[in-house]
Write an enzyme that holds these catalytic residues in place. Structure first.
Site, PDB file in Angstrom:
ATOM      1  N   ASP A  63      35.297  39.264  41.646  1.00  0.00           N
ATOM      2  CA  ASP A  63      35.478  39.530  42.894  1.00  0.00           C
ATOM      3  C   ASP A  63      34.939  38.810  43.854  1.00  0.00           C
ATOM      4  O   ASP A  63      34.798  37.815  45.017  1.00  0.00           O
ATOM      5  CB  ASP A  63      34.781  41.084  43.091  1.00  0.00           C
ATOM      6  CG  ASP A  63      35.382  41.882  42.523  1.00  0.00           C
ATOM      7  OD1 ASP A  63      36.710  42.135  42.461  1.00  0.00           O
ATOM      8  OD2 ASP A  63      34.181  42.771  41.874  1.00  0.00           O
ATOM      9  N   ASP A  75      33.632  45.962  35.915  1.00  0.00           N
ATOM     10  CA  ASP A  75      32.547  45.258  37.390  1.00  0.00           C
ATOM     11  C   ASP A  75      31.484  45.409  36.454  1.00  0.00           C
ATOM     12  O   ASP A  75      31.179  46.472  35.379  1.00  0.00           O
ATOM     13  CB  ASP A  75      32.783  46.499  38.113  1.00  0.00           C
ATOM     14  CG  ASP A  75      33.858  46.074  39.224  1.00  0.00           C
ATOM     15  OD1 ASP A  75      34.292  44.748  38.927  1.00  0.00           O
ATOM     16  OD2 ASP A  75      33.874  47.386  39.656  1.00  0.00           O
TER      17      ASP A  75
END
Length: 151
Positions: A131, A117
């Site tokens: 995402d 991330d």
């Protein structure tokens, strides 16, 4: 070219685009940041390097093989849904985004048993382009079906 064939090609192209952008961004972040480092981009948007073993926003951490299996099942479901009506307005966008995002995170899970991330926005847990694509894909899928129901 038939509408169904065109929809499949468009969904596939969008899937590949999302996948390439996601994996490219993750590689750049991995090569240039250390875990926990934050780089200001614009206003409340920062880049960071974080890893999680869960699903979106770190939920269900430690899922491992179960999360890989769940992703494969979800991709199969989305593919079957698309195969039923590929010409449904907006469906190719939803499927391209969902598949590209799911595959981007699936590659991370298979390769490293965790997802990279890098987008840090206000008080949200860090997330990535995959995402974002999954979230937008779910919204597009819902709009596709809601729009059809209103007709």
């Amino acid at each position: 070219m038939s509408g169904d064939r065109r929809a499949w090609l468009l969904a596939g192209a969008l899937c590949v685009l999302v996948l390439v952008l996601d994996q490219g961004a993750k590689a750049l972040v991995e090569a240039n940041l250390v875990p926990g480092e934050q780089v200001g981009v614009l206003g409340p948007l920062d880049l960071t390097l974080a890893h999680n073993r869960g699903i979106a926003f770190g939920l269900a951490s430690g899922g491992g093989a179960a999360l890989i299996a769940l992703t494969v099942i979800a991709l199969g479901f989305v593919g079957a849904l698309f195969a039923r009506d590929p010409s449904r307005p907006g469906m190719w966008v939803a499927v391209g985004l969902l598949a590209g995002g799911a595959l981007g995170n699936l590659i991370d899970r298979i390769r490293a048993d965790q997802v990279t991330d890098y987008i840090d926005l206000l008080s949200w847990p860090p997330f990535n382009l995959a995402d974002v694509a999954i979230t937008l894909g779910v919204a597009a899928l819902a709009l596709s079906y809601l729009g059809q129901a209103e007709r």
